[in-house]
Design a protein around this motif. Structure first.
Motif, PDB file in Angstrom:
ATOM      1  N   GLY A  67       0.732  -1.459  -0.024  1.00 13.21           N
ATOM      2  CA  GLY A  67       0.094   0.196   0.113  1.00 13.21           C
ATOM      3  C   GLY A  67       0.864   1.138   0.200  1.00 13.21           C
ATOM      4  N   ALA A  68       0.151   2.428  -0.063  1.00  8.06           N
ATOM      5  CA  ALA A  68       0.783   3.633  -0.141  1.00  8.06           C
ATOM      6  C   ALA A  68       1.426   4.070   1.278  1.00  8.06           C
ATOM      7  CB  ALA A  68      -0.184   4.578  -0.575  1.00  8.06           C
ATOM      8  N   ALA A  69       2.277   4.913   1.107  1.00  8.54           N
ATOM      9  CA  ALA A  69       2.755   5.577   2.390  1.00  8.54           C
ATOM     10  C   ALA A  69       1.931   5.996   3.106  1.00  8.54           C
ATOM     11  CB  ALA A  69       3.938   6.507   2.120  1.00  8.54           C
ATOM     12  N   ALA A  70       2.296   6.530   4.593  1.00  6.70           N
ATOM     13  CA  ALA A  70       1.121   7.106   5.421  1.00  6.70           C
ATOM     14  C   ALA A  70       0.875   8.426   4.854  1.00  6.70           C
ATOM     15  CB  ALA A  70       1.898   7.323   6.656  1.00  6.70           C
ATOM     16  N   PRO A  71      -0.319   8.957   4.955  1.00  7.53           N
ATOM     17  CA  PRO A  71      -0.804  10.341   4.193  1.00  7.53           C
ATOM     18  C   PRO A  71       0.008  11.548   4.652  1.00  7.53           C
ATOM     19  CG  PRO A  71      -2.332   9.609   5.855  1.00  7.53           C
ATOM     20  CD  PRO A  71      -1.428   8.469   5.747  1.00  7.53           C
ATOM     21  N   ASP A  72       0.715  11.451   5.831  1.00  9.64           N
ATOM     22  CA  ASP A  72       1.592  12.704   6.342  1.00  9.64           C
ATOM     23  C   ASP A  72       3.007  12.713   5.871  1.00  9.64           C
ATOM     24  OD1 ASP A  72       2.092  10.394   8.031  1.00  9.64           O
ATOM     25  OD2 ASP A  72       1.814  11.683   9.854  1.00  9.64           O
ATOM     26  N   VAL A  73       3.615  11.631   4.941  1.00  7.75           N
ATOM     27  CA  VAL A  73       4.729  11.575   4.429  1.00  7.75           C
ATOM     28  C   VAL A  73       4.764  12.305   3.401  1.00  7.75           C
ATOM     29  CG1 VAL A  73       6.285  10.012   3.793  1.00  7.75           C
ATOM     30  CG2 VAL A  73       5.036   9.307   5.818  1.00  7.75           C
ATOM     31  N   GLU A  74       5.859  13.221   2.972  1.00  4.40           N
ATOM     32  CA  GLU A  74       6.167  13.944   1.849  1.00  4.40           C
ATOM     33  C   GLU A  74       6.259  12.941   0.694  1.00  4.40           C
ATOM     34  OE1 GLU A  74       6.341  17.228   1.152  1.00  4.40           O
ATOM     35  OE2 GLU A  74       5.276  17.562   3.294  1.00  4.40           O
ATOM     36  N   PRO A  75       5.864  13.128  -0.482  1.00  3.68           N
ATOM     37  CA  PRO A  75       6.054  12.494  -1.520  1.00  3.68           C
ATOM     38  C   PRO A  75       7.617  12.234  -2.107  1.00  3.68           C
ATOM     39  CG  PRO A  75       4.195  14.180  -2.338  1.00  3.68           C
ATOM     40  CD  PRO A  75       4.947  14.175  -0.850  1.00  3.68           C
ATOM     41  N   GLY A  76       8.140  11.060  -2.029  1.00  4.71           N
ATOM     42  CA  GLY A  76       9.625  10.736  -2.184  1.00  4.71           C
ATOM     43  C   GLY A  76      10.414  10.486  -0.951  1.00  4.71           C
ATOM     44  N   ALA A  77       9.727  11.298   0.237  1.00  3.69           N
ATOM     45  CA  ALA A  77      10.593  10.821   1.512  1.00  3.69           C
ATOM     46  C   ALA A  77      10.473   9.496   2.106  1.00  3.69           C
ATOM     47  CB  ALA A  77       9.963  11.957   2.375  1.00  3.69           C
ATOM     48  N   PRO A  78      11.385   8.956   2.768  1.00  7.72           N
ATOM     49  CA  PRO A  78      11.039   7.403   3.459  1.00  7.72           C
ATOM     50  C   PRO A  78       9.870   7.733   4.405  1.00  7.72           C
ATOM     51  CG  PRO A  78      13.166   8.482   4.112  1.00  7.72           C
ATOM     52  CD  PRO A  78      12.686   9.357   3.090  1.00  7.72           C
ATOM     53  N   ASP A  79       9.183   6.570   4.538  1.00 11.80           N
ATOM     54  CA  ASP A  79       7.931   6.444   5.562  1.00 11.80           C
ATOM     55  C   ASP A  79       8.727   6.032   6.762  1.00 11.80           C
ATOM     56  OD1 ASP A  79       5.986   5.596   6.952  1.00 11.80           O
ATOM     57  OD2 ASP A  79       4.929   4.862   5.536  1.00 11.80           O
ATOM     58  N   PRO A  80       8.703   6.717   7.740  1.00  9.61           N
ATOM     59  CA  PRO A  80       9.394   6.323   8.888  1.00  9.61           C
ATOM     60  C   PRO A  80       8.626   5.250   9.761  1.00  9.61           C
ATOM     61  CG  PRO A  80       8.274   8.368   9.590  1.00  9.61           C
ATOM     62  CD  PRO A  80       8.218   8.025   8.007  1.00  9.61           C
ATOM     63  N   ASP A  81       7.415   4.656   9.262  1.00  6.02           N
ATOM     64  CA  ASP A  81       6.717   3.921   9.903  1.00  6.02           C
ATOM     65  C   ASP A  81       6.692   2.486   9.074  1.00  6.02           C
ATOM     66  OD1 ASP A  81       6.083   5.388  12.226  1.00  6.02           O
ATOM     67  OD2 ASP A  81       4.185   6.261  11.141  1.00  6.02           O
ATOM     68  N   PHE A  82       7.509   2.464   8.202  1.00  6.89           N
ATOM     69  CA  PHE A  82       7.386   1.270   7.362  1.00  6.89           C
ATOM     70  C   PHE A  82       9.047   0.928   7.179  1.00  6.89           C
ATOM     71  CE2 PHE A  82       8.319  -0.490   3.195  1.00  6.89           C
ATOM     72  CZ  PHE A  82       7.451  -1.380   2.902  1.00  6.89           C
ATOM     73  N   ALA A  83       9.312  -0.634   7.156  1.00  5.82           N
ATOM     74  CA  ALA A  83      10.758  -1.126   7.200  1.00  5.82           C
ATOM     75  C   ALA A  83      10.617  -2.258   6.398  1.00  5.82           C
ATOM     76  CB  ALA A  83      11.385  -1.413   8.298  1.00  5.82           C
ATOM     77  N   GLU A  84      11.830  -2.538   5.368  1.00  7.65           N
ATOM     78  CA  GLU A  84      11.780  -3.728   4.687  1.00  7.65           C
ATOM     79  C   GLU A  84      13.385  -4.210   4.686  1.00  7.65           C
ATOM     80  OE1 GLU A  84      13.680  -3.902   1.664  1.00  7.65           O
ATOM     81  OE2 GLU A  84      14.439  -2.027   2.057  1.00  7.65           O
ATOM     82  N   GLY A  85      13.510  -5.611   4.291  1.00  6.11           N
ATOM     83  CA  GLY A  85      14.844  -5.952   4.416  1.00  6.11           C
ATOM     84  C   GLY A  85      14.674  -7.356   4.428  1.00  6.11           C
ATOM     85  N   ARG A  86      15.976  -8.022   5.208  1.00  2.00           N
ATOM     86  CA  ARG A  86      15.971  -9.496   5.599  1.00  2.00           C
ATOM     87  C   ARG A  86      16.460  -9.655   6.782  1.00  2.00           C
ATOM     88  NH1 ARG A  86      18.666 -13.460   0.895  1.00  2.00           N
ATOM     89  NH2 ARG A  86      17.715 -14.757   2.221  1.00  2.00           N
ATOM     90  N   ILE A  87      15.825 -10.514   7.691  1.00  3.42           N
ATOM     91  CA  ILE A  87      16.100 -10.597   8.947  1.00  3.42           C
ATOM     92  C   ILE A  87      17.725 -11.336   9.124  1.00  3.42           C
ATOM     93  CG2 ILE A  87      15.512 -11.975  11.028  1.00  3.42           C
ATOM     94  CD1 ILE A  87      12.720 -12.059  10.051  1.00  3.42           C
ATOM     95  N   ARG A  88      18.307 -10.461  10.164  1.00  5.50           N
ATOM     96  CA  ARG A  88      19.796 -11.133  10.375  1.00  5.50           C
ATOM     97  C   ARG A  88      19.796 -11.814  11.558  1.00  5.50           C
ATOM     98  NH1 ARG A  88      23.649  -8.612   6.859  1.00  5.50           N
ATOM     99  NH2 ARG A  88      24.677 -10.196   7.980  1.00  5.50           N
TER     100      ARG A  88
END
Length: 198
Positions: free
Chosen positions: A35-56
Motif C-alpha cells: 500500500g501507499a505511504a502514510a498520508p503525512d509523509v512527503e512524496p519521495g521521502a522515506p516512510d518512518p513507519d515502514f521497514a523492509e529487508g531481510r532478518i539477520r
C-alpha cells in the motif's frame, strides 16, 4: 475509542495493555504490504513507519533487519502485531534469512513497533510459460519463477468472480499476478493468490 496505534505504543512503553488479539485490532491483509505511504509523509521521502529487508537475527521479540538500502532496522513484535507468511502466522515462524515488510509505529528509541509484518511476501506479474503438476512456471521479465500450489492455501481470482481453490482455469501464455511467499535464496514462490484478468 483507542486506536490500534495507541494500543501498540502503550504496549511497547509498558502501558499495561495486556494481550490483544490481532483480529481485535483489525488485522491487515497481505495486499496492505504494498500500500501507499502514510498520508503525512512527503512524496519521495522515506516512510518512518515502514521497514523492509531481510532478518539477520532474532532476539526475544525483536527482529534485526538489514534493509535493501543497507540500513539496519529493529522491529519489535508486540501483543496485537499481525504476522503473515502465506497466511496468518505466529512469531516463531520468522527465521533469519526471511525477507519482510513491516508497518507500525516508530518509537522514540528508533525501534519500529510493528502493527503488521509480512514475511517473504512477493507480488509479481508475468505470463504463464508452463504448467506442470502443482507448479506454474511464470516468466517474470525474462526470468523464470517457479510458483507452487499449496493445498488448502492457494486460491485464484478470475476476473470479477469470487476467489476459488480451482487453479485449473489458468492457461499457458496467460498474464497473471501472483501474491505469495518467496522461498528464500531460490526463484521459487508458494502461491497465496493468483489474479487472472480472464
Amino acid at each position: 475509542m483507542t486506536s490500534r496505534r495507541q494500543l501498540l505504543k502503550s504496549a511497547v512503553l509498558g502501558g499495561g495493555v495486556g494481550v490483544v488479539a490481532a483480529t481485535a485490532l483489525g488485522s491487515l491483509g497481505p495486499e496492505a504490504a504494498f500500500g501507499a505511504a502514510a498520508p503525512d509523509v512527503e512524496p519521495g521521502a522515506p516512510d518512518p513507519d515502514f521497514a523492509e529487508g531481510r532478518i539477520r537475527s532474532i532476539k526475544d521479540n525483536t527482529l534485526l533487519v538489514l534493509g535493501s538500502n543497507l540500513v539496519f532496522h529493529s522491529i519489535r513484535v508486540v501483543d496485537g502485531t499481525s504476522l503473515w507468511k502465506l497466511g496468518p502466522t505466529t512469531f516463531d515462524q520468522a527465521k533469519p534469512g526471511d525477507g519482510l515488510y513491516a508497518r507500525g509505529v516508530r518509537m522514540p528509541d528508533g525501534v519500529l513497533a510493528a502493527e503488521s509484518v509480512w514475511l517473504n511476501i512477493v507480488n509479481i506479474k508475468g505470463h504463464v510459460s508452463n504448467i506442470t503438476g502443482e507448479k506454474i512456471h511464470l516468466d517474470h521479465k525474462g526470468q523464470e519463477v517457479l510458483c507452487h500450489r499449496v493445498a488448502g492455501k492457494s486460491i485464484a481470482v478470475y476476473s470479477d468472480a469470487p476467489p476459488s481453490a480451482d487453479l485449473s482455469l489458468l492457461r499457458v501464455g496467460q498474464h497473471v499476478q501472483i501474491l505469495g511467499a518467496w522461498r528464500p535464496d531460490t526463484n521459487e514462490v508458494d502461491i497465496a493468490t493468483v489474479f487472472s484478468p480472464h
